[in-house]
Scaffold this motif. Structure first.
Motif, PDB file in Angstrom:
ATOM      1  N   UNK A  59      11.886  11.474   4.487  1.00 38.75           N
ATOM      2  CA  UNK A  59      12.096  11.584   5.946  1.00 38.75           C
ATOM      3  C   UNK A  59      11.339  12.239   6.612  1.00 38.75           C
ATOM      4  N   UNK A  60      10.247  12.936   6.741  1.00 36.89           N
ATOM      5  CA  UNK A  60       9.498  13.453   7.639  1.00 36.89           C
ATOM      6  C   UNK A  60       9.092  12.948   9.442  1.00 36.89           C
ATOM      7  N   UNK A  61       9.296  13.248  10.373  1.00 39.25           N
ATOM      8  CA  UNK A  61       9.177  12.435  11.518  1.00 39.25           C
ATOM      9  C   UNK A  61       9.177  13.451  12.723  1.00 39.25           C
ATOM     10  N   UNK A  62       7.955  12.636  12.967  1.00 44.42           N
ATOM     11  CA  UNK A  62       7.382  13.776  14.130  1.00 44.42           C
ATOM     12  C   UNK A  62       8.037  13.017  15.494  1.00 44.42           C
ATOM     13  N   UNK A  63       7.657  13.769  16.183  1.00 39.57           N
ATOM     14  CA  UNK A  63       8.222  13.030  18.049  1.00 39.57           C
ATOM     15  C   UNK A  63       6.846  14.139  18.869  1.00 39.57           C
ATOM     16  N   UNK A  64       6.077  13.274  19.571  1.00 40.48           N
ATOM     17  CA  UNK A  64       5.412  14.024  20.586  1.00 40.48           C
ATOM     18  C   UNK A  64       5.621  14.195  22.173  1.00 40.48           C
ATOM     19  N   UNK A  65       5.380  16.348  21.660  1.00 39.42           N
ATOM     20  CA  UNK A  65       6.106  16.595  23.277  1.00 39.42           C
ATOM     21  C   UNK A  65       4.532  16.472  24.112  1.00 39.42           C
ATOM     22  N   UNK A  74      -1.506  19.311  19.396  1.00 30.02           N
ATOM     23  CA  UNK A  74      -0.307  18.225  19.069  1.00 30.02           C
ATOM     24  C   UNK A  74       1.106  19.526  18.981  1.00 30.02           C
ATOM     25  N   UNK A  75       2.083  19.263  19.966  1.00 27.82           N
ATOM     26  CA  UNK A  75       3.421  20.148  20.066  1.00 27.82           C
ATOM     27  C   UNK A  75       3.661  18.605  19.986  1.00 27.82           C
ATOM     28  N   UNK A  76       5.079  19.432  18.893  1.00 25.29           N
ATOM     29  CA  UNK A  76       6.031  17.964  18.381  1.00 25.29           C
ATOM     30  C   UNK A  76       7.013  18.708  17.854  1.00 25.29           C
ATOM     31  N   UNK A  77       8.173  18.272  17.862  1.00 23.22           N
ATOM     32  CA  UNK A  77       9.601  17.886  17.406  1.00 23.22           C
ATOM     33  C   UNK A  77       9.451  17.413  16.563  1.00 23.22           C
ATOM     34  N   UNK A  78       9.632  18.415  15.144  1.00 22.02           N
ATOM     35  CA  UNK A  78       9.029  17.620  13.714  1.00 22.02           C
ATOM     36  C   UNK A  78      10.724  17.591  12.981  1.00 22.02           C
ATOM     37  N   UNK A  79      11.200  17.160  12.372  1.00 24.96           N
ATOM     38  CA  UNK A  79      12.183  17.085  11.490  1.00 24.96           C
ATOM     39  C   UNK A  79      12.023  16.309  10.327  1.00 24.96           C
ATOM     40  N   UNK A  80      12.896  16.721   8.743  1.00 21.39           N
ATOM     41  CA  UNK A  80      12.874  16.049   7.862  1.00 21.39           C
ATOM     42  C   UNK A  80      14.438  16.595   7.560  1.00 21.39           C
ATOM     43  N   UNK A  81      14.718  15.454   6.300  1.00 21.36           N
ATOM     44  CA  UNK A  81      16.285  16.288   5.584  1.00 21.36           C
ATOM     45  C   UNK A  81      16.412  17.498   4.822  1.00 21.36           C
ATOM     46  N   UNK A  82      15.233  17.981   4.878  1.00 21.45           N
ATOM     47  CA  UNK A  82      15.175  19.301   4.099  1.00 21.45           C
ATOM     48  C   UNK A  82      15.736  20.797   5.472  1.00 21.45           C
ATOM     49  N   UNK A  83      14.825  20.554   6.425  1.00 18.87           N
ATOM     50  CA  UNK A  83      14.622  21.811   7.239  1.00 18.87           C
ATOM     51  C   UNK A  83      14.988  20.967   8.671  1.00 18.87           C
TER      52      UNK A  83
END
Length: 107
Positions: A59-65, A74-83
């Motif tokens: 479920x990876x997702x990037x919110x671009x800062x 890019x600098x992004x807040x990246x999230x996934x279910x693993x980390x």
């Protein structure tokens, strides 16, 4: 404050981020050159294995800062279910309108 997808300056990067965020494997593959390469925290990785593990099956997702002036960084807040969530930096090389290399790591 995040940058909307349609505000990303580089079309190839916009396609990459859009496909990643929507979990669209076909669109993601289409955003890359056939021989695309990547690195994570300075170590080269297999694009297919890495994206399956770090993006699609988790479920990876990037919110671009922020984005660089040329749109290739890019600098992004990246999230996934693993980390969970982490602040990451991304750098892209574009060839013929597609991403030929991307490098990511903690920002």
């Amino acid at each position: 404050m995040t940058i909307a997808l349609d505000k990303l300056a580089e079309p190839a990067v916009r396609a990459f981020v859009g496909a990643l965020n929507s979990g669209d494997r076909a669109a993601f593959a289409a955003a890359l050159t056939p021989d695309a390469t990547m690195s994570d925290d300075g170590s080269d990785r297999d694009v297919g294995d890495w994206t399956e593990r770090e993006v699609f099956s988790s479920g990876g997702h990037m919110d671009i800062e922020s984005q660089s002036r040329d749109g290739l960084g890019l600098v992004a807040n990246y999230r996934n279910d693993t980390w969970g969530e982490m602040r990451t930096a991304w750098r892209f090389t574009v060839d013929g309108g597609k991403v030929s290399r991307f490098e990511t790591g903690q920002a």
